[in-house]
Design an enzyme around this catalytic site. Structure first.
Site, PDB file in Angstrom:
ATOM      1  N   ARG A   1      -5.520  25.114   5.852  1.00  0.00           N
ATOM      2  CA  ARG A   1      -5.169  23.818   6.465  1.00  0.00           C
ATOM      3  C   ARG A   1      -5.459  23.846   7.958  1.00  0.00           C
ATOM      4  O   ARG A   1      -4.904  24.660   8.691  1.00  0.00           O
ATOM      5  CB  ARG A   1      -3.689  23.521   6.238  1.00  0.00           C
ATOM      6  CG  ARG A   1      -3.225  22.242   6.913  1.00  0.00           C
ATOM      7  CD  ARG A   1      -1.723  22.013   6.702  1.00  0.00           C
ATOM      8  NE  ARG A   1      -1.287  20.875   7.479  1.00  0.00           N
ATOM      9  CZ  ARG A   1      -0.344  20.918   8.406  1.00  0.00           C
ATOM     10  NH1 ARG A   1       0.288  22.044   8.661  1.00  0.00           N
ATOM     11  NH2 ARG A   1      -0.017  19.834   9.072  1.00  0.00           N
TER      12      ARG A   1
ATOM     13  N   TYR B   1      -4.437  26.003  13.334  1.00  0.00           N
ATOM     14  CA  TYR B   1      -3.491  27.031  12.891  1.00  0.00           C
ATOM     15  C   TYR B   1      -4.121  28.400  12.652  1.00  0.00           C
ATOM     16  O   TYR B   1      -3.408  29.353  12.361  1.00  0.00           O
ATOM     17  CB  TYR B   1      -2.788  26.565  11.609  1.00  0.00           C
ATOM     18  CG  TYR B   1      -2.037  25.271  11.801  1.00  0.00           C
ATOM     19  CD1 TYR B   1      -0.881  25.224  12.568  1.00  0.00           C
ATOM     20  CD2 TYR B   1      -2.493  24.085  11.226  1.00  0.00           C
ATOM     21  CE1 TYR B   1      -0.193  24.038  12.761  1.00  0.00           C
ATOM     22  CE2 TYR B   1      -1.811  22.885  11.408  1.00  0.00           C
ATOM     23  CZ  TYR B   1      -0.663  22.877  12.179  1.00  0.00           C
ATOM     24  OH  TYR B   1       0.012  21.696  12.366  1.00  0.00           O
TER      25      TYR B   1
ATOM     26  N   HIS C   1       6.467  27.987  16.527  1.00  0.00           N
ATOM     27  CA  HIS C   1       5.368  27.119  16.105  1.00  0.00           C
ATOM     28  C   HIS C   1       4.066  27.853  16.402  1.00  0.00           C
ATOM     29  O   HIS C   1       3.899  28.418  17.488  1.00  0.00           O
ATOM     30  CB  HIS C   1       5.392  25.783  16.842  1.00  0.00           C
ATOM     31  CG  HIS C   1       6.535  24.927  16.438  1.00  0.00           C
ATOM     32  ND1 HIS C   1       6.549  24.233  15.253  1.00  0.00           N
ATOM     33  CD2 HIS C   1       7.717  24.684  17.048  1.00  0.00           C
ATOM     34  CE1 HIS C   1       7.696  23.585  15.155  1.00  0.00           C
ATOM     35  NE2 HIS C   1       8.428  23.850  16.228  1.00  0.00           N
ATOM     36  N   ILE C   2       3.163  27.839  15.456  1.00  0.00           N
ATOM     37  CA  ILE C   2       1.885  28.527  15.603  1.00  0.00           C
ATOM     38  C   ILE C   2       1.040  27.854  16.684  1.00  0.00           C
ATOM     39  O   ILE C   2       0.431  28.518  17.513  1.00  0.00           O
ATOM     40  CB  ILE C   2       1.150  28.563  14.243  1.00  0.00           C
ATOM     41  CG1 ILE C   2       1.949  29.443  13.267  1.00  0.00           C
ATOM     42  CG2 ILE C   2      -0.279  29.069  14.406  1.00  0.00           C
ATOM     43  CD1 ILE C   2       1.494  29.348  11.826  1.00  0.00           C
TER      44      ILE C   2
ATOM     45  N   ASP D   1      21.745  20.329  12.424  1.00  0.00           N
ATOM     46  CA  ASP D   1      23.181  20.431  12.171  1.00  0.00           C
ATOM     47  C   ASP D   1      23.535  21.711  11.419  1.00  0.00           C
ATOM     48  O   ASP D   1      24.564  22.334  11.700  1.00  0.00           O
ATOM     49  CB  ASP D   1      23.673  19.212  11.398  1.00  0.00           C
ATOM     50  CG  ASP D   1      23.691  17.939  12.236  1.00  0.00           C
ATOM     51  OD1 ASP D   1      23.481  18.021  13.472  1.00  0.00           O
ATOM     52  OD2 ASP D   1      23.922  16.862  11.649  1.00  0.00           O
TER      53      ASP D   1
ATOM     54  N   PRO E   1       7.480  23.008   5.583  1.00  0.00           N
ATOM     55  CA  PRO E   1       6.434  22.344   4.816  1.00  0.00           C
ATOM     56  C   PRO E   1       5.027  22.637   5.320  1.00  0.00           C
ATOM     57  O   PRO E   1       4.787  22.723   6.516  1.00  0.00           O
ATOM     58  CB  PRO E   1       6.761  20.851   4.971  1.00  0.00           C
ATOM     59  CG  PRO E   1       7.630  20.756   6.173  1.00  0.00           C
ATOM     60  CD  PRO E   1       8.366  22.059   6.251  1.00  0.00           C
ATOM     61  N   ASN E   2       4.164  22.812   4.350  1.00  0.00           N
ATOM     62  CA  ASN E   2       2.723  23.011   4.531  1.00  0.00           C
ATOM     63  C   ASN E   2       2.346  24.386   5.065  1.00  0.00           C
ATOM     64  O   ASN E   2       1.159  24.702   5.149  1.00  0.00           O
ATOM     65  CB  ASN E   2       2.116  21.908   5.413  1.00  0.00           C
ATOM     66  CG  ASN E   2       2.295  20.546   4.795  1.00  0.00           C
ATOM     67  OD1 ASN E   2       2.027  20.370   3.612  1.00  0.00           O
ATOM     68  ND2 ASN E   2       2.772  19.597   5.571  1.00  0.00           N
TER      69      ASN E   2
ATOM     70  N   ALA F   1       6.820  20.317  10.373  1.00  0.00           N
ATOM     71  CA  ALA F   1       7.076  18.925  10.755  1.00  0.00           C
ATOM     72  C   ALA F   1       8.560  18.575  10.757  1.00  0.00           C
ATOM     73  O   ALA F   1       8.972  17.651  11.461  1.00  0.00           O
ATOM     74  CB  ALA F   1       6.315  17.985   9.827  1.00  0.00           C
TER      75      ALA F   1
ATOM     76  N   ASN G   1      10.268  28.446  11.499  1.00  0.00           N
ATOM     77  CA  ASN G   1       9.157  27.528  11.734  1.00  0.00           C
ATOM     78  C   ASN G   1       9.367  26.397  10.741  1.00  0.00           C
ATOM     79  O   ASN G   1       8.969  26.498   9.585  1.00  0.00           O
ATOM     80  CB  ASN G   1       7.802  28.198  11.535  1.00  0.00           C
ATOM     81  CG  ASN G   1       6.654  27.253  11.860  1.00  0.00           C
ATOM     82  OD1 ASN G   1       6.828  26.044  11.928  1.00  0.00           O
ATOM     83  ND2 ASN G   1       5.470  27.815  12.050  1.00  0.00           N
TER      84      ASN G   1
ATOM     85  N   ARG H   1      -0.141  18.677  21.667  1.00  0.00           N
ATOM     86  CA  ARG H   1      -0.627  17.902  20.521  1.00  0.00           C
ATOM     87  C   ARG H   1      -0.104  16.469  20.583  1.00  0.00           C
ATOM     88  O   ARG H   1       0.305  15.999  21.637  1.00  0.00           O
ATOM     89  CB  ARG H   1      -0.211  18.621  19.232  1.00  0.00           C
ATOM     90  CG  ARG H   1      -0.853  20.022  19.163  1.00  0.00           C
ATOM     91  CD  ARG H   1      -0.572  20.735  17.886  1.00  0.00           C
ATOM     92  NE  ARG H   1      -1.126  19.984  16.760  1.00  0.00           N
ATOM     93  CZ  ARG H   1      -0.748  20.173  15.515  1.00  0.00           C
ATOM     94  NH1 ARG H   1       0.173  21.073  15.225  1.00  0.00           N
ATOM     95  NH2 ARG H   1      -1.282  19.461  14.540  1.00  0.00           N
TER      96      ARG H   1
ATOM     97  N   GLU I   1      13.101  29.437  17.282  1.00  0.00           N
ATOM     98  CA  GLU I   1      12.150  28.503  16.689  1.00  0.00           C
ATOM     99  C   GLU I   1      10.736  28.978  17.029  1.00  0.00           C
ATOM    100  O   GLU I   1      10.476  29.394  18.160  1.00  0.00           O
ATOM    101  CB  GLU I   1      12.366  27.105  17.260  1.00  0.00           C
ATOM    102  CG  GLU I   1      11.363  26.105  16.720  1.00  0.00           C
ATOM    103  CD  GLU I   1      11.441  24.770  17.423  1.00  0.00           C
ATOM    104  OE1 GLU I   1      11.722  23.784  16.740  1.00  0.00           O
ATOM    105  OE2 GLU I   1      11.206  24.726  18.655  1.00  0.00           O
TER     106      GLU I   1
END
Length: 163
Positions: A23, A28, A106-107, A93, A15-16, A83, A80, A113, A104
């Site tokens: 954003r 980011y 994350h930018i 799962d 999402p996003n 949230a 990624n 954070r 995984e």
């Protein structure tokens, strides 16, 4: 090459991430999702892999993509989950259920954070987690995934040799 699922990796963005570039650029950066996807395709190609990039704002769609990866026999997943990393037991799962090598990404550095971002359910289902390198984290993730699955590159185009 695209017909060989064992040469395909899924790059799944949650999402996003469709809002990248506009954003919270102070967090980011200014790169767009198209920039991320281009980077992933180029990096995967260097390892003889095909990156199939997808983005969804919906948790169930991402779970379905993970399930599809198993059915199609893809070589690995770069995820990624945005949230959903911090909330989705369903994604955790699904990843545990398919047993596909997953990194995984994350930018931003999620550990620098808000405290609610410090925990990741999806990281527990991945063999590696990369955060805080901006979109370059995707390149690092694909490089690590390629090493994990035994994909090799010509040293003339090896991105790690150019560093």
């Amino acid at each position: 090459m695209a017909d060989d699922p064992h040469k395909t990796i899924y790059v799944l963005n949650g999402p996003n991430l469709n809002l990248l570039g506009t954003r919270e650029p102070e967090t980011y950066g200014h790169a767009t999702l198209a920039d991320v996807e281009r980077l992933c395709v180029e990096t995967a190609t260097r390892f003889g892999l095909v990156a199939e990039c997808r983005q969804s704002n919906h948790e169930g769609v991402l779970v379905d993509c993970v399930h599809e990866a198993r059915v199609k026999g893809v070589a690995g997943i770069i995820l990624n989950a945005g949230a959903y990393s911090h909330t989705s037991i369903a994604l955790h799962d699904a990843l545990m259920g398919v047993k596909i090598p997953t990194v995984e990404v994350h930018i931003s550095n999620i550990h620098a954070r808000e405290s609610f971002r410090h925990h990741s359910f999806t990281a527990k289902a991945a063999f590696a987690s990369i955060c805080g390198f901006g979109i370059d984290g995707y390149r690092l993730a694909i490089t690590g995934l390629a090493a994990k699955i035994g994909a090799t590159t010509d040293t003339k185009t090896d991105i790690t040799a150019q560093a």
